[in-house]
Motif scaffolding. Structure first.
Motif, PDB file in Angstrom:
ATOM      1  N   GLU A   1     -23.459  -4.653  31.047  1.00 30.74           N
ATOM      2  CA  GLU A   1     -24.683  -4.323  30.305  1.00 30.74           C
ATOM      3  C   GLU A   1     -25.745  -3.742  31.233  1.00 30.74           C
ATOM      4  O   GLU A   1     -26.417  -2.776  30.894  1.00 30.74           O
ATOM      5  N   ALA A   2     -25.884  -4.339  32.430  1.00 35.53           N
ATOM      6  CA  ALA A   2     -26.866  -3.828  33.388  1.00 35.53           C
ATOM      7  C   ALA A   2     -26.474  -2.440  33.880  1.00 35.53           C
ATOM      8  O   ALA A   2     -27.321  -1.554  34.035  1.00 35.53           O
TER       9      ALA A   2
ATOM     10  N   PHE B   1     -28.536   1.006  33.271  1.00 37.69           N
ATOM     11  CA  PHE B   1     -28.918   1.820  34.426  1.00 37.69           C
ATOM     12  C   PHE B   1     -28.579   3.291  34.187  1.00 37.69           C
ATOM     13  O   PHE B   1     -29.356   4.179  34.531  1.00 37.69           O
ATOM     14  N   ARG B   2     -27.417   3.564  33.613  1.00 34.51           N
ATOM     15  CA  ARG B   2     -26.988   4.947  33.382  1.00 34.51           C
ATOM     16  C   ARG B   2     -27.886   5.661  32.374  1.00 34.51           C
ATOM     17  O   ARG B   2     -28.039   6.881  32.442  1.00 34.51           O
ATOM     18  N   TRP B   3     -28.454   4.917  31.443  1.00 39.02           N
ATOM     19  CA  TRP B   3     -29.300   5.538  30.422  1.00 39.02           C
ATOM     20  C   TRP B   3     -30.743   5.725  30.873  1.00 39.02           C
ATOM     21  O   TRP B   3     -31.504   6.422  30.203  1.00 39.02           O
ATOM     22  N   LYS B   4     -31.122   5.129  31.968  1.00 38.46           N
ATOM     23  CA  LYS B   4     -32.512   5.212  32.419  1.00 38.46           C
ATOM     24  C   LYS B   4     -32.672   5.886  33.780  1.00 38.46           C
ATOM     25  O   LYS B   4     -33.797   6.074  34.236  1.00 38.46           O
ATOM     26  N   HIS B   5     -31.562   6.242  34.428  1.00 38.52           N
ATOM     27  CA  HIS B   5     -31.643   6.784  35.777  1.00 38.52           C
ATOM     28  C   HIS B   5     -30.876   8.102  35.875  1.00 38.52           C
ATOM     29  O   HIS B   5     -29.922   8.344  35.126  1.00 38.52           O
ATOM     30  N   CYS B   6     -31.311   8.926  36.811  1.00 37.29           N
ATOM     31  CA  CYS B   6     -30.678  10.224  37.045  1.00 37.29           C
ATOM     32  C   CYS B   6     -29.312  10.013  37.690  1.00 37.29           C
ATOM     33  O   CYS B   6     -29.153   9.190  38.592  1.00 37.29           O
ATOM     34  N   ALA B   7     -28.316  10.781  37.228  1.00 43.15           N
ATOM     35  CA  ALA B   7     -26.957  10.635  37.747  1.00 43.15           C
ATOM     36  C   ALA B   7     -26.788  11.244  39.132  1.00 43.15           C
ATOM     37  O   ALA B   7     -25.753  11.038  39.768  1.00 43.15           O
ATOM     38  N   ILE B   8     -27.786  11.973  39.640  1.00 45.90           N
ATOM     39  CA  ILE B   8     -27.700  12.573  40.973  1.00 45.90           C
ATOM     40  C   ILE B   8     -28.465  11.745  41.992  1.00 45.90           C
ATOM     41  O   ILE B   8     -27.931  11.309  43.009  1.00 45.90           O
TER      42      ILE B   8
ATOM     43  N   ARG C   1     -35.402  -2.482  26.094  1.00 46.17           N
ATOM     44  CA  ARG C   1     -36.404  -1.576  25.530  1.00 46.17           C
ATOM     45  C   ARG C   1     -36.265  -0.195  26.153  1.00 46.17           C
ATOM     46  O   ARG C   1     -36.165  -0.060  27.368  1.00 46.17           O
ATOM     47  N   SER C   2     -36.229   0.830  25.320  1.00 50.86           N
ATOM     48  CA  SER C   2     -36.013   2.197  25.791  1.00 50.86           C
ATOM     49  C   SER C   2     -37.223   3.069  25.472  1.00 50.86           C
ATOM     50  O   SER C   2     -37.892   2.862  24.452  1.00 50.86           O
ATOM     51  N   PRO C   3     -37.519   4.043  26.322  1.00 46.57           N
ATOM     52  CA  PRO C   3     -38.648   4.933  26.038  1.00 46.57           C
ATOM     53  C   PRO C   3     -38.366   5.962  24.946  1.00 46.57           C
ATOM     54  O   PRO C   3     -39.281   6.650  24.500  1.00 46.57           O
ATOM     55  N   TYR C   4     -37.103   6.062  24.499  1.00 45.04           N
ATOM     56  CA  TYR C   4     -36.753   7.073  23.500  1.00 45.04           C
ATOM     57  C   TYR C   4     -35.986   6.416  22.355  1.00 45.04           C
ATOM     58  O   TYR C   4     -35.284   5.413  22.548  1.00 45.04           O
ATOM     59  N   ILE C   5     -36.116   6.999  21.173  1.00 44.90           N
ATOM     60  CA  ILE C   5     -35.440   6.488  19.978  1.00 44.90           C
ATOM     61  C   ILE C   5     -34.805   7.636  19.208  1.00 44.90           C
ATOM     62  O   ILE C   5     -35.062   8.822  19.488  1.00 44.90           O
ATOM     63  N   CYS C   6     -34.001   7.282  18.221  1.00 48.90           N
ATOM     64  CA  CYS C   6     -33.422   8.273  17.317  1.00 48.90           C
ATOM     65  C   CYS C   6     -34.488   8.698  16.305  1.00 48.90           C
ATOM     66  O   CYS C   6     -35.122   7.842  15.677  1.00 48.90           O
TER      67      CYS C   6
ATOM     68  N   GLY D   1     -34.328   5.562  13.897  1.00 52.08           N
ATOM     69  CA  GLY D   1     -35.163   4.733  14.760  1.00 52.08           C
ATOM     70  C   GLY D   1     -34.438   3.845  15.742  1.00 52.08           C
ATOM     71  O   GLY D   1     -35.053   2.946  16.324  1.00 52.08           O
ATOM     72  N   LEU D   2     -33.135   4.041  15.988  1.00 48.66           N
ATOM     73  CA  LEU D   2     -32.417   3.239  16.973  1.00 48.66           C
ATOM     74  C   LEU D   2     -32.886   3.579  18.383  1.00 48.66           C
ATOM     75  O   LEU D   2     -33.161   4.744  18.689  1.00 48.66           O
ATOM     76  N   GLU D   3     -32.983   2.568  19.247  1.00 50.89           N
ATOM     77  CA  GLU D   3     -33.408   2.795  20.620  1.00 50.89           C
ATOM     78  C   GLU D   3     -32.240   3.318  21.455  1.00 50.89           C
ATOM     79  O   GLU D   3     -31.107   2.862  21.328  1.00 50.89           O
ATOM     80  N   MET D   4     -32.561   4.259  22.326  1.00 52.54           N
ATOM     81  CA  MET D   4     -31.543   4.875  23.182  1.00 52.54           C
ATOM     82  C   MET D   4     -31.414   4.052  24.465  1.00 52.54           C
ATOM     83  O   MET D   4     -31.881   4.435  25.540  1.00 52.54           O
ATOM     84  N   ASN D   5     -30.760   2.896  24.351  1.00 48.99           N
ATOM     85  CA  ASN D   5     -30.631   1.984  25.485  1.00 48.99           C
ATOM     86  C   ASN D   5     -29.180   1.734  25.886  1.00 48.99           C
ATOM     87  O   ASN D   5     -28.912   0.898  26.748  1.00 48.99           O
ATOM     88  N   GLY D   6     -28.230   2.442  25.305  1.00 46.33           N
ATOM     89  CA  GLY D   6     -26.827   2.272  25.651  1.00 46.33           C
ATOM     90  C   GLY D   6     -26.060   1.377  24.709  1.00 46.33           C
ATOM     91  O   GLY D   6     -24.822   1.332  24.774  1.00 46.33           O
ATOM     92  N   LYS D   7     -26.725   0.640  23.852  1.00 45.82           N
ATOM     93  CA  LYS D   7     -26.035  -0.228  22.905  1.00 45.82           C
ATOM     94  C   LYS D   7     -25.445   0.564  21.749  1.00 45.82           C
ATOM     95  O   LYS D   7     -24.511   0.106  21.085  1.00 45.82           O
TER      96      LYS D   7
END
Length: 286
Positions: free
Chosen positions: A27-28, A32-39, A112-117, A121-127
């Motif tokens: 889960e962590a 991390f992948r949804w909130k951080h740059c892949a580079i 909690r995610s800074p972006y939603i659908c 209205g779903l949060e873009m947190n990886g779930k």
């Protein structure tokens, strides 16, 4: 055995066993992948972009990686130019209060995610599965596209097809499908570029042929009609044409001045000369 009190020891208490490797917190890692740059592996900074495989990047890090290829990790080697990434049109989450320092006396909601659908209205947190459209870059949940079937974007109303749907942070079968769609989009882009080039080439050749056709028609018309009045007039007014004729005379040339005419024996002043001219030599007068 020294086990007083009638206790029965277990095997793991008597024999040392190899410890299992520490397991990653899935889960962590997903959060991390949804909130951080892949580079850079740093928090995402606006503007946020994504590649054809659905990985998220800060656009600044992508540009720096293209300038210095050594900065790109192996997971981003497929990015060859800025055309291989798409600017994302994200929807801000009004309930997101920004990153906060974790304290021991309070609860921190890591989901909690800074972006939603923008649709449900779903949060873009990886779930939940999220995707974006390559044609416009709008981001929405995969559930909204599946339940509300349409061929236009829910957010900007721009049309799209099946190959434009890119699942974000795809894994397994979804990742293989995204690789196939990315290859299809590249082929379509090359074909479109080739078609545009062929159209431009055809238009250029058509304009050249039209110009040549007009010039050929004009030449044929002049040949069939013979020398026109304009061509005769132009040839008559041309001094070189006049001088090439046997009947040409300087004395009759209206463009020649009297001073110039007086240099020749055909001028009326030649009868009054008693010696050779100072410019031309006439042995008749010596």
């Amino acid at each position: 055995m020294g086990c007083d009190g009638g206790t029965i020891p277990r095997r793991d208490e008597l024999v040392r066993v190899k410890k299992k490797p520490e397991q990653k917190d899935k889960e962590a890692e997903l959060a991390f992948r949804w909130k951080h740059c892949a580079i850079r592996q740093l928090p995402l900074q606006s503007p946020v972009v994504a590649c054809g495989l659905g990985r998220l990047y800060s656009k600044e890090s992508v540009i720096e990686g293209l300038l210095d290829r050594t900065m790109l990790p192996d997971t981003a080697k497929h990015i060859k130019s800025v055309k291989d990434v798409k600017d994302l049109n994200l929807t801000d989450n009004p309930a997101y209060e920004g990153p906060k320092a974790e304290k021991g006396d309070c609860y921190v909601d890591g989901g909690r995610s800074p972006y939603i659908c923008p649709v449900i209205g779903l949060e873009m947190n990886g779930k939940y599965k999220f995707c974006f459209l390559w044609s416009c870059g709008c981001v929405m949940s995969e559930r909204s596209l599946r339940e509300v079937k349409t061929k236009v974007c829910h957010k900007c109303q721009q049309p799209f097809d099946e190959t434009d749907i890119v699942i974000m942070n795809a894994e397994g079968e979804d990742l293989e499908q995204m690789e196939q769609r990315s290859a299809m989009r590249k082929l379509q882009r090359k074909a479109q570029k080739k078609r545009v080039h062929n159209v431009e080439k055809t238009e250029a050749e058509g304009s050249v042929e039209a110009g040549e056709g007009k010039s050929k028609k004009k030449i044929k018309k002049e040949e069939s009609e013979g020398p026109t009045k304009s061509s005769q007039k132009n040839s008559a007014e041309d001094p070189a044409y006049k001088k090439s004729k046997d009947s040409y005379s300087v004395a009759k040339d209206p463009r020649a001045t009297e001073v110039f005419k007086s240099l020749f024996t055909s001028h009326k002043s030649a009868s009054e000369q008693t010696r050779a001219h100072w410019v031309t030599y006439n042995p008749f007068y010596n």
